[in-house]
Design a protein around this motif. Structure first.
Motif, mmCIF file in Angstrom:
data_model
loop_
_atom_site.group_PDB
_atom_site.id
_atom_site.type_symbol
_atom_site.label_atom_id
_atom_site.label_comp_id
_atom_site.label_asym_id
_atom_site.label_seq_id
_atom_site.Cartn_x
_atom_site.Cartn_y
_atom_site.Cartn_z
ATOM 1 N N ILE A 1 23.501 -20.930 31.805
ATOM 2 C CA ILE A 1 22.627 -22.061 31.491
ATOM 3 C C ILE A 1 22.016 -22.635 32.767
ATOM 4 O O ILE A 1 20.810 -22.861 32.859
ATOM 5 N N ARG B 1 17.978 -22.462 34.003
ATOM 6 C CA ARG B 1 17.201 -23.651 34.330
ATOM 7 C C ARG B 1 16.482 -23.484 35.674
ATOM 8 O O ARG B 1 15.300 -23.819 35.815
ATOM 9 N N THR C 1 12.507 -24.111 28.123
ATOM 10 C CA THR C 1 13.809 -24.001 28.780
ATOM 11 C C THR C 1 14.837 -24.895 28.099
ATOM 12 O O THR C 1 16.007 -24.512 27.954
ATOM 13 N N ARG C 2 14.429 -26.079 27.667
ATOM 14 C CA ARG C 2 15.363 -26.955 26.953
ATOM 15 C C ARG C 2 15.823 -26.316 25.650
ATOM 16 O O ARG C 2 17.011 -26.401 25.286
ATOM 17 N N VAL C 3 14.900 -25.664 24.941
ATOM 18 C CA VAL C 3 15.274 -24.971 23.706
ATOM 19 C C VAL C 3 16.238 -23.834 24.005
ATOM 20 O O VAL C 3 17.260 -23.658 23.318
ATOM 21 N N THR D 1 18.216 -23.530 26.534
ATOM 22 C CA THR D 1 19.497 -24.109 26.953
ATOM 23 C C THR D 1 20.349 -24.464 25.743
ATOM 24 O O THR D 1 21.566 -24.192 25.718
ATOM 25 N N ARG D 2 19.744 -25.078 24.737
ATOM 26 C CA ARG D 2 20.503 -25.408 23.521
ATOM 27 C C ARG D 2 21.022 -24.148 22.842
ATOM 28 O O ARG D 2 22.148 -24.121 22.325
ATOM 29 N N LEU D 3 20.207 -23.089 22.826
ATOM 30 C CA LEU D 3 20.649 -21.838 22.218
ATOM 31 C C LEU D 3 21.829 -21.236 22.978
ATOM 32 O O LEU D 3 22.801 -20.764 22.369
ATOM 33 N N LYS E 1 23.985 -22.837 24.828
ATOM 34 C CA LYS E 1 25.155 -23.682 24.584
ATOM 35 C C LYS E 1 25.760 -23.410 23.220
ATOM 36 O O LYS E 1 26.978 -23.559 23.022
ATOM 37 N N ALA E 2 24.920 -23.006 22.262
ATOM 38 C CA ALA E 2 25.403 -22.695 20.908
ATOM 39 C C ALA E 2 26.026 -21.307 20.819
ATOM 40 O O ALA E 2 26.500 -20.926 19.742
#
Length: 396
Positions: free
Chosen positions: A117, A121, A254-256, A258-260, A262-263
């Motif tokens: 992650i 970034r 990148t925020r999207v 990152t969430r993926l 993390k999931a």
């Protein structure tokens, strides 16, 4: 700042490099353009591999600053020589500096940041910096090259020198890249282990395929735009649009991502998805839409693919089970350069051949359907294996 400055120098020169080489006089100019561009491209992609045994002996600071200064000197001397072999030699040296600088900067991030992650970034921030330079660079070229090529090359050299100078305020002087496991950029043992790992092989294959399709924007698509639109402004807008869109939208993508991550989504899944979206962009160009609408839609989709694919290539290779991150990024350079070189060759030859026969649409389908089917199949296989592995872990 270093990445922004060196990218600004490169993208200020690249739009007019072929024109500059062609202006070196007949009869050598036609051959010199192709040979010179090949010398730079091959050197920028692979020459760092030739220094594999020596790079770990240089700190990141001295390796990156020295390589930027090497490019500054080589680019700065270009307007003052005329012999074709000297021009090609300077382009090889400039490419060597670019190659070493790129590899060491990515290895430094891979060593500094421990997780996918965080790495993604930072690689995404580099992507924004590079595309900001790609949006501004052609304007710099147009304003200075016509006045005096020496002025443009002086600015290019100054950008690289400035990039090198900023590193002395940003990098530690005693941090060194990790050594590779052998004399070769990628040892036989590491290559053997990589080829025995289905997950690693999928990353390597998708990197080559994605780089192949990515290269179409700068080869076949550029030729398509040049042959389809008379307006210089419109052609420039279509070719500059991806850089502008990436600067504006990369942070949100990148925020999207990152969430993926993390999931629990694997980097390979994002890498493969980006490649599939590249295939969709190619399909739009061959779908028979009105020319401008098809080109504009393809640019938007292509930009979306690049925002997923480009940062994740480095993230995926940094996470491979290879002990030396330098060796991992050497493997990345081999895969990327192979795909990009073959993609440029196809985009500059097969596309033109089909267009002359009135069948340019077929080229886009020949790219799109194998990409969609092949990478889609790899994504399905990877997802099934990950589900089985997760199920086995829960039972244990």
């Amino acid at each position: 700042m270093d990445q922004l400055l060196v990218a600004l120098g490169l993208f200020s020169l690249f739009p007019v490099l072929g024109v500059m080489l062609a202006s070196r006089g007949e009869p050598q100019s036609t051959a010199l353009v192709g040979v010179g561009l090949f010398c730079y491209t091959a050197s920028a992609g692979l020459s760092a591999l030739l220094l594999n045994r020596w790079l770990p002996r240089l700190s990141y600071l001295h390796g990156m600053a020295g390589s930027a200064l090497l490019s500054a000197v080589a680019f700065g001397l270009l307007p003052y020589v005329r012999a074709g072999w000297v021009l090609c030699g300077l382009l090889v040296l400039a490419g060597l500096g670019v190659s070493v600088h790129f590899v060491l900067s990515r290895v430094f991030i891979a060593e500094l940041v421990p997780d996918d992650i965080g790495r993604n970034r930072i690689y995404s921030l580099l992507q924004i910096a590079v595309n900001a330079a790609a949006a501004v660079g052609p304007l710099v070229a147009s304003l200075t090259f016509a006045v005096d090529p020496r002025l443009l090359l002086a600015l290019v050299s100054l950008c690289y020198t400035g990039g090198a100078a900023t590193l002395f305020f940003a990098l530690p002087s005693r941090e060194y890249p990790p050594p590779t496991s052998g004399r070769w950029p990628v040892s036989r043992a590491v290559l053997g282990r990589a080829l025995r790992s289905a997950e690693t092989v999928r990353v390597l294959v998708v990197c080559v395929v994605g780089a192949f399709v990515y290269a179409q924007f700068f080869s076949a698509f550029a030729l398509f735009v040049a042959g389809s639109f008379d307006s210089v402004v419109l052609r420039a807008a279509l070719l500059a649009a991806p850089a502008v869109l990436i600067v504006l939208l990369q942070a949100g993508v990148t925020r999207v991502v990152t969430r993926l991550l993390k999931a629990g989504v694997r980097p390979f899944a994002v890498l493969g998805a980006g490649t599939v979206v590249f295939g969709v962009a190619m399909l739009l160009l061959g779908a028979g839409l009105p020319v401008l609408a098809g080109a504009a839609l393809a640019v938007v989709v292509f930009s979306s693919a690049e925002m997923l694919f480009a940062p994740m290539v480095s993230t995926a290779f940094a996470g491979l089970p290879i002990e030396s991150s330098l060796e991992s990024f050497n493997l990345r350079q081999i895969c990327w350069t192979t795909g990009e070189a073959l993609g440029s060759l196809a985009g500059g030859s097969l596309f033109l051949w089909l267009r002359l026969r009135g069948e340019a649409w077929l080229y886009w389908h020949l790219l799109a359907w194998p990409t969609l089917a092949g990478v889609g199949a790899l994504l399905v296989v990877s997802a099934r294996r990950n589900r089985r592995a997760a199920g086995g872990t829960r039972r244990e």
